[in-house]
Design an enzyme around this catalytic site. Structure first.
Site, PDB file in Angstrom:
ATOM      1  N   PHE A  10      25.930 -22.048   7.391  1.00 48.65           N
ATOM      2  CA  PHE A  10      24.786 -22.873   7.793  1.00 48.65           C
ATOM      3  C   PHE A  10      23.511 -22.043   7.687  1.00 48.65           C
ATOM      4  CE2 PHE A  10      22.777 -25.867  11.066  1.00 48.65           C
ATOM      5  CZ  PHE A  10      22.732 -26.933  10.167  1.00 48.65           C
ATOM      6  N   THR A 101      28.927 -20.347   2.144  1.00 49.67           N
ATOM      7  CA  THR A 101      29.049 -19.101   2.905  1.00 49.67           C
ATOM      8  C   THR A 101      28.297 -17.993   2.177  1.00 49.67           C
ATOM      9  OG1 THR A 101      31.026 -18.483   1.678  1.00 49.67           O
ATOM     10  CG2 THR A 101      31.352 -19.625   3.783  1.00 49.67           C
ATOM     11  N   LYS A 130      27.603 -18.703  -7.447  1.00 54.41           N
ATOM     12  CA  LYS A 130      27.979 -18.512  -8.858  1.00 54.41           C
ATOM     13  C   LYS A 130      29.274 -17.741  -9.049  1.00 54.41           C
ATOM     14  CE  LYS A 130      24.068 -16.510  -8.881  1.00 54.41           C
ATOM     15  NZ  LYS A 130      22.815 -16.845  -8.292  1.00 54.41           N
ATOM     16  N   GLU A 154      27.103 -27.927  -9.507  1.00 60.52           N
ATOM     17  CA  GLU A 154      25.860 -28.109 -10.268  1.00 60.52           C
ATOM     18  C   GLU A 154      24.838 -27.017  -9.962  1.00 60.52           C
ATOM     19  OE1 GLU A 154      24.758 -30.902 -12.576  1.00 60.52           O
ATOM     20  OE2 GLU A 154      23.678 -29.039 -12.892  1.00 60.52           O
ATOM     21  N   VAL A 157      23.947 -23.163 -11.737  1.00 64.55           N
ATOM     22  CA  VAL A 157      23.049 -22.879 -12.871  1.00 64.55           C
ATOM     23  C   VAL A 157      21.804 -23.745 -12.692  1.00 64.55           C
ATOM     24  CG1 VAL A 157      22.813 -22.845 -15.388  1.00 64.55           C
ATOM     25  CG2 VAL A 157      25.074 -22.511 -14.352  1.00 64.55           C
ATOM     26  N   GLU A 214      17.715 -12.136  -5.723  1.00 62.47           N
ATOM     27  CA  GLU A 214      18.989 -12.005  -5.019  1.00 62.47           C
ATOM     28  C   GLU A 214      18.839 -10.954  -3.920  1.00 62.47           C
ATOM     29  OE1 GLU A 214      22.070 -13.783  -6.119  1.00 62.47           O
ATOM     30  OE2 GLU A 214      20.331 -14.846  -6.870  1.00 62.47           O
ATOM     31  N   ASP A 225      22.836 -11.618 -12.921  1.00 61.77           N
ATOM     32  CA  ASP A 225      22.771 -12.990 -12.402  1.00 61.77           C
ATOM     33  C   ASP A 225      22.809 -14.000 -13.560  1.00 61.77           C
ATOM     34  OD1 ASP A 225      21.935 -14.987 -10.153  1.00 61.77           O
ATOM     35  OD2 ASP A 225      20.434 -15.283 -11.710  1.00 61.77           O
ATOM     36  N   LYS A 229      25.752 -17.058 -15.009  1.00 63.92           N
ATOM     37  CA  LYS A 229      25.387 -18.422 -15.389  1.00 63.92           C
ATOM     38  C   LYS A 229      25.829 -18.715 -16.830  1.00 63.92           C
ATOM     39  CE  LYS A 229      21.645 -18.262 -12.024  1.00 63.92           C
ATOM     40  NZ  LYS A 229      20.258 -17.835 -11.786  1.00 63.92           N
TER      41      LYS A 229
HETATM   42  N1  HSE Z   1      17.927 -14.823  -8.038  1.00 64.01           N
HETATM   43  C1  HSE Z   1      18.127 -16.033  -8.775  1.00 64.01           C
HETATM   44  C2  HSE Z   1      16.947 -16.214  -9.713  1.00 64.01           C
HETATM   45  C3  HSE Z   1      18.271 -17.190  -7.831  1.00 64.01           C
HETATM   46  O1  HSE Z   1      15.979 -15.469  -9.609  1.00 64.01           O
HETATM   47  O2  HSE Z   1      17.005 -17.079 -10.576  1.00 64.01           O
HETATM   48  C4  HSE Z   1      19.029 -18.352  -8.373  1.00 64.01           C
HETATM   49  O3  HSE Z   1      20.296 -18.048  -8.865  1.00 64.01           O
END
Ligand code: HSE
Length: 346
Positions: A10, A101, A130, A154, A157, A214, A225, A229
Site C-alpha cells: 500500500f 509490493t 517489471k 500493462e 512498460v 528508480e 531498467d 522492458k
Molecule cells: N525509473 C523508471 C523510469 C520508472 O525512469 O522510466 C518507470 O519504470
C-alpha cells in the site's frame, strides 16, 4: 458484478489505485458496469486489514496519511487484522490480487511467489513490477493459463500508456518486425536537460527529486531498467523468448555535453534507444544511446516522456507516446488490467 480485490502493498502505486477507485466509482459503474471493492490490504510495513464485505477505501487512505500505517483504520465488526501476504492470497475472498509490493527487481521476489500462490488459488493477478515479468514470463504465463486465471502487467512498460495492450488489441493481424522505443523516463529527462545546459549530475538529481528515478538510479542510467522492458515487449508482443542477459545494454553515463552539442549541430539528438528487431525466427535486442535524426518521431520526445514505435507490415510504423511513470498513471495501468479482466478483453 463486483470484483473483490486484495492489495499486496500500500505504497505510492497501491494508494494511487485506491484513490482512482474511490474517485471514479460512479463513472466506472455507469460507463462499464465495473464495480470493485477492496476486501484486503496487506503491507509489510503499514499493517494488514481484511473485511470480507469490503473495506472503506477513504478510511484506509486517511489512516495511512495520519501516521504511515493502517493502525488508525476503524475496528468495525468483522474486521480482521494481521494477515500476511500469503494468508491474504489464500485465506481471503479476494478474486483478484493487486501485487504492488516492494519487489527486488533482480530476483523478482516476493512478487513471483505471490503470483504462483495466487494462480494456484485460482485468483487473477495485476501488477506493475517489471522484474517478475521479465524474469519469469514463461513460467507464470503457463501457470495462469493452467489455472484459468488472468495475469495483467500493462504498467510494467510505460505505466498507463498502453504499450502492451495497444499492439495486442489494436494492431492485431500485423506482423511487427521491429520495436524501437524510449522506455526510460529518467535517462530521457537527463539527456533533455543536458541539451539545455545542465550537467549529468544536476539533471540526475532533478530526475530523482521529481520521482522518476528508480530507488537505485544505476538501473536507469546504465540501461538495466529499459532492458527489463525490452524483455517484456519481446515476449508479450513478439512472442519470442528472451532472457535479460541476452539483451546487449549500454547506458548514458559516458555521454558528455560536448557529444550532445556536436550531435545537435549535425541535426541529431541523443536518445537511449531500446530496439527489438526480428531476424528470421530469432530477434536481436539492444539498449544503447544513439543519435536520432530530428525527423524521427522519437527525436521530439522530451523530458520524462516515453515513446515506442511499432513497425507493422500492414499498418506501417505506429508511434505511441505518453507517461512512463507516475502515481496516477501507474495506478491507472492496474485499473485497465482489472477492467479488462472484468470485461474479458485483452
Ligand atoms: N525509473 C523508471 C523510469 C520508472 O525512469 O522510466 C518507470 O519504470
Amino acid at each position: 458484478m463486483t470484483q473483490k480485490l486484495a492489495l499486496l502493498g500500500f505504497g505510492t502505486v497501491g494508494q494511487g489505485l485506491a484513490e482512482i477507485l474511490l474517485e471514479k466509482e460512479k463513472q466506472l459503474r455507469e460507463e462499464t458496469g465495473f464495480e470493485a471493492v477492496i476486501v484486503a490490504i496487506s503491507d509489510v510495513m503499514k499493517g494488514s486489514i481484511y473485511h470480507p464485505e469490503g473495506l472503506d477505501i477513504a478510511q484506509a487512505l486517511k489512516a495511512v496519511k495520519e501516521d504511515g500505517t493502517l493502525d488508525a483504520y476503524p475496528d468495525t465488526t468483522g474486521l480482521i487484522r494481521g494477515k500476511d501476504s500469503f494468508q491474504t492470497i489464500k485465506e481471503t475472498n479476494a478474486e483478484a490480487i493487486v501485487e504492488v509490493t516492494f519487489t527486488d527487481v533482480k530476483t523478482g521476489q516476493p512478487a513471483i511467489d505471490h503470483c504462483k500462490a495466487a494462480f494456484e488459488a485460482g485468483k487473477h493477478v495485476v501488477m506493475s513490477n517489471k522484474g517478475p515479468v521479465a524474469l519469469a514470463f514463461e513460467e507464470l504465463s503457463q501457470l495462469a493459463k493452467k489455472n484459468d486465471v488472468r495475469w495483467g502487467f500493462e504498467g510494467t512498460v510505460m505505466s498507463g500508456t498502453p504499450a502492451l495492450r495497444m499492439p495486442l488489441a489494436a494492431l492485431a493481424g500485423n506482423e511487427i518486425t521491429e520495436i524501437r522505443g524510449i522506455l526510460n523516463g529518467t535517462t530521457n529527462y537527463i539527456l533533455t536537460k543536458m541539451e539545455e545546459g545542465l550537467s549529468f549530475e544536476e539533471a540526475l538529481k532533478e530526475a530523482q527529486d521529481k520521482g522518476y528515478a528508480e530507488a537505485d538510479p544505476t538501473s536507469d542510467v546504465e540501461g538495466y531498467d529499459a532492458r527489463y522492458k525490452v524483455v517484456i515487449l519481446a515476449q508479450k508482443i513478439m512472442n519470442t523468448p528472451l532472457k535479460v542477459e541476452d539483451v546487449s545494454c549500454q547506458g548514458i553515463t559516458h555521454i558528455t555535453k560536448e557529444d550532445i552539442e556536436e550531435a545537435a549541430k549535425e541535426g541529431y539528438r541523443f536518445k537511449l534507444l531500446s530496439k527489438i528487431k526480428k531476424e528470421g525466427s530469432s530477434i536481436k535486442a539492444t539498449v544503447a544511446p544513439e543519435k536520432v535524426e530530428a525527423t524521427d518521431p522519437l527525436a521530439s520526445v522530451y523530458g520524462a516522456l516515453n515513446a515506442v514505435t511499432f513497425d507493422c507490415d500492414l499498418a506501417g510504423p505506429i508511434t505511441l507516446t505518453g507517461a512512463g511513470a507516475g502515481r496516477l498513471e501507474t495506478g491507472y495501468s492496474l485499473l485497465i488490467d482489472l477492467l479488462n479482466i472484468y470485461r474479458n478483453h485483452l
